[in-house]
Motif scaffolding. Structure first.
Motif, PDB file in Angstrom:
ATOM      1  N   THR A   8       0.832  -1.199   0.000  1.00  0.00           N
ATOM      2  CA  THR A   8       0.000   0.000   0.000  1.00  0.00           C
ATOM      3  C   THR A   8       0.871   1.254   0.000  1.00  0.00           C
ATOM      4  O   THR A   8       1.780   1.381   0.826  1.00  0.00           O
ATOM      5  N   HIS A   9       0.609   2.162  -0.937  1.00  0.00           N
ATOM      6  CA  HIS A   9       1.302   3.457  -1.036  1.00  0.00           C
ATOM      7  C   HIS A   9       2.819   3.299  -1.203  1.00  0.00           C
ATOM      8  O   HIS A   9       3.574   4.204  -0.862  1.00  0.00           O
ATOM      9  N   GLN A  10       3.255   2.175  -1.759  1.00  0.00           N
ATOM     10  CA  GLN A  10       4.686   1.872  -1.779  1.00  0.00           C
ATOM     11  C   GLN A  10       5.538   2.963  -2.412  1.00  0.00           C
ATOM     12  O   GLN A  10       6.514   3.432  -1.811  1.00  0.00           O
ATOM     13  N   ILE A  11       5.209   3.363  -3.641  1.00  0.00           N
ATOM     14  CA  ILE A  11       6.025   4.376  -4.318  1.00  0.00           C
ATOM     15  C   ILE A  11       6.002   5.686  -3.542  1.00  0.00           C
ATOM     16  O   ILE A  11       7.036   6.337  -3.347  1.00  0.00           O
ATOM     17  N   ARG A  12       4.846   6.053  -3.051  1.00  0.00           N
ATOM     18  CA  ARG A  12       4.699   7.325  -2.339  1.00  0.00           C
ATOM     19  C   ARG A  12       5.543   7.359  -1.064  1.00  0.00           C
ATOM     20  O   ARG A  12       6.224   8.353  -0.777  1.00  0.00           O
ATOM     21  N   VAL A  13       5.519   6.284  -0.306  1.00  0.00           N
ATOM     22  CA  VAL A  13       6.295   6.237   0.934  1.00  0.00           C
ATOM     23  C   VAL A  13       7.790   6.158   0.643  1.00  0.00           C
ATOM     24  O   VAL A  13       8.608   6.832   1.282  1.00  0.00           O
ATOM     25  N   HIS A  14       8.174   5.356  -0.333  1.00  0.00           N
ATOM     26  CA  HIS A  14       9.584   5.222  -0.665  1.00  0.00           C
ATOM     27  C   HIS A  14      10.164   6.536  -1.184  1.00  0.00           C
ATOM     28  O   HIS A  14      11.308   6.885  -0.850  1.00  0.00           O
ATOM     29  N   MET A  15       9.409   7.260  -2.008  1.00  0.00           N
ATOM     30  CA  MET A  15       9.934   8.530  -2.504  1.00  0.00           C
ATOM     31  C   MET A  15      10.027   9.557  -1.376  1.00  0.00           C
ATOM     32  O   MET A  15      10.968  10.345  -1.323  1.00  0.00           O
ATOM     33  N   GLN A  16       9.074   9.540  -0.461  1.00  0.00           N
ATOM     34  CA  GLN A  16       9.180  10.419   0.704  1.00  0.00           C
ATOM     35  C   GLN A  16      10.399  10.062   1.552  1.00  0.00           C
ATOM     36  O   GLN A  16      11.113  10.945   2.044  1.00  0.00           O
ATOM     37  N   SER A  17      10.662   8.768   1.682  1.00  0.00           N
ATOM     38  CA  SER A  17      11.752   8.326   2.546  1.00  0.00           C
ATOM     39  C   SER A  17      13.117   8.774   2.042  1.00  0.00           C
ATOM     40  O   SER A  17      14.056   8.901   2.836  1.00  0.00           O
ATOM     41  N   CYS A  18      13.238   9.009   0.726  1.00  0.00           N
ATOM     42  CA  CYS A  18      14.520   9.474   0.196  1.00  0.00           C
ATOM     43  C   CYS A  18      14.521  10.984  -0.054  1.00  0.00           C
ATOM     44  O   CYS A  18      15.428  11.516  -0.692  1.00  0.00           O
ATOM     45  N   GLY A  19      13.504  11.675   0.455  1.00  0.00           N
ATOM     46  CA  GLY A  19      13.482  13.133   0.413  1.00  0.00           C
ATOM     47  C   GLY A  19      12.938  13.743  -0.856  1.00  0.00           C
ATOM     48  O   GLY A  19      13.082  14.950  -1.074  1.00  0.00           O
ATOM     49  N   HIS A  20      12.275  12.945  -1.698  1.00  0.00           N
ATOM     50  CA  HIS A  20      11.737  13.445  -2.963  1.00  0.00           C
ATOM     51  C   HIS A  20      10.307  12.937  -3.161  1.00  0.00           C
ATOM     52  O   HIS A  20      10.052  12.078  -4.025  1.00  0.00           O
ATOM     53  N   PRO A  21       9.368  13.462  -2.379  1.00  0.00           N
ATOM     54  CA  PRO A  21       7.980  12.972  -2.472  1.00  0.00           C
ATOM     55  C   PRO A  21       7.363  13.238  -3.833  1.00  0.00           C
ATOM     56  O   PRO A  21       7.761  14.167  -4.546  1.00  0.00           O
ATOM     57  N   VAL A  22       6.393  12.414  -4.186  1.00  0.00           N
ATOM     58  CA  VAL A  22       5.651  12.612  -5.429  1.00  0.00           C
ATOM     59  C   VAL A  22       4.919  13.949  -5.363  1.00  0.00           C
ATOM     60  O   VAL A  22       4.389  14.339  -4.311  1.00  0.00           O
ATOM     61  N   VAL A  23       4.914  14.662  -6.472  1.00  0.00           N
ATOM     62  CA  VAL A  23       4.247  15.970  -6.542  1.00  0.00           C
ATOM     63  C   VAL A  23       2.765  15.827  -6.190  1.00  0.00           C
ATOM     64  O   VAL A  23       2.105  14.876  -6.610  1.00  0.00           O
ATOM     65  N   MET A  24       2.262  16.757  -5.411  1.00  0.00           N
ATOM     66  CA  MET A  24       0.853  16.831  -4.998  1.00  0.00           C
ATOM     67  C   MET A  24       0.427  15.618  -4.163  1.00  0.00           C
ATOM     68  O   MET A  24      -0.706  15.170  -4.249  1.00  0.00           O
ATOM     69  N   ASP A  25       1.347  15.127  -3.344  1.00  0.00           N
ATOM     70  CA  ASP A  25       1.001  14.044  -2.434  1.00  0.00           C
ATOM     71  C   ASP A  25       0.680  14.652  -1.072  1.00  0.00           C
ATOM     72  O   ASP A  25       1.581  14.921  -0.272  1.00  0.00           O
ATOM     73  N   GLU A  26      -0.586  14.861  -0.808  1.00  0.00           N
ATOM     74  CA  GLU A  26      -1.003  15.521   0.418  1.00  0.00           C
ATOM     75  C   GLU A  26      -0.682  14.693   1.656  1.00  0.00           C
ATOM     76  O   GLU A  26      -0.475  15.240   2.737  1.00  0.00           O
ATOM     77  N   LEU A  27      -0.642  13.383   1.518  1.00  0.00           N
ATOM     78  CA  LEU A  27      -0.426  12.512   2.666  1.00  0.00           C
ATOM     79  C   LEU A  27       1.050  12.355   3.013  1.00  0.00           C
ATOM     80  O   LEU A  27       1.414  12.277   4.186  1.00  0.00           O
TER      81      LEU A  27
END
Length: 251
Positions: free
Chosen positions: A161-180
């Motif tokens: 669940t939310h794998q790409i979103r969490v992984h990109m946040q974890s490396c300091g580059h969140p997906v654009v317009m990811d409110e969560l």
């Protein structure tokens, strides 16, 4: 959301774009903002599964996309194919590829994020990187670099669940317009185009992109016959328009 708003949202939903269909399964290009199927938090809202069942009758869920993620999703049309495709996904025989626009500059052209994920201890519906979480592996490649953003091609080797979103946040580059997992800042032309002028009589600037910049674009998997099969979902208009403007002005 009250009953009136739910009815209005249901009425405004367009029929999904069917990319491929045979006797065993159907592949659809899901628009952003549409649930794959209702859950306990969004009971009564329109869903992709519900829209397809009105046309086809009973269908079977094989995998899901987040509500705000657009792109390719597959449904089985009978119990035998449901069992087959469920096993394919469970055994990781389906190659899953995404496009993502992320904030900032990735330090490497290619990378592997291997970080287990688990449910947030406090906030329901949110995931975090946890040492004792479930295994999650994401591969990425920078396809294009812009001043404020990077355009990535992403492959997930697991389906958390939310794998790409969490992984990109974890490396300091969140997906654009990811409110969560990031920020809710839309993409505006004025932010990427030099000497941008809105004009005296022009209304307030509308964003190029005002939803999660994540699109499931390709699935590759074996059919029961042994033949390998690929499907792709074209970019939706908002992502394509944003990418076009970034190529013109975003460097």
């Amino acid at each position: 959301m009250n009953d009136v708003n739910k009815k209005q949202e249901t009425a405004s939903v367009k029929p999904p774009e069917i990319l491929y269909e045979n006797d065993d399964f159907i592949a659809v290009n899901k628009p952003a903002g549409l649930l794959t199927l209702p859950d306990r938090f969004d009971a009564g809202l329109p869903s992709l599964a519900g829209l397809l069942e009105k046309r086809l009758g009973k269908i079977f869920i094989v995998h899901r996309l987040d509500r705000d993620t657009s792109g390719l999703i597959l449904f089985a049309k009978h119990e035998q194919s449901h069992q087959y495709f469920s096993q394919l996904f469970a055994s990781r025989q389906v190659e899953k590829y995404y496009y993502a626009l992320v904030n900032g500059q990735m330090p490497e052209e290619k990378g592997r994020i291997d970080a287990p994920l688990g449910e947030h201890p406090v906030r329901k519906g949110k995931m975090t990187v946890q040492k004792k979480g479930k295994s999650a592996v994401t591969l990425y490649e920078v396809s294009e670099r812009f001043a404020l953003y990077n355009w990535l091609t992403v492959q997930i080797l697991t389906g958390r669940t939310h794998q790409i979103r969490v992984h990109m946040q974890s490396c300091g580059h969140p997906v654009v317009m990811d409110e969560l997992y990031g920020t809710a800042h839309p993409v505006f032309l004025s932010a990427i185009k030099r000497r941008y002028h809105s004009g005296k009589n022009q209304e307030e600037e509308r964003p190029l992109l005002s939803r999660l910049a994540l699109h499931a674009y390709r699935l590759h998997f074996p059919l029961p016959s042994g033949e390998h099969f690929s499907l792709e979902a074209p970019l939706p208009r908002d992502l394509q328009a944003t990418l076009t403007q970034l190529r013109k002005h975003g460097s």
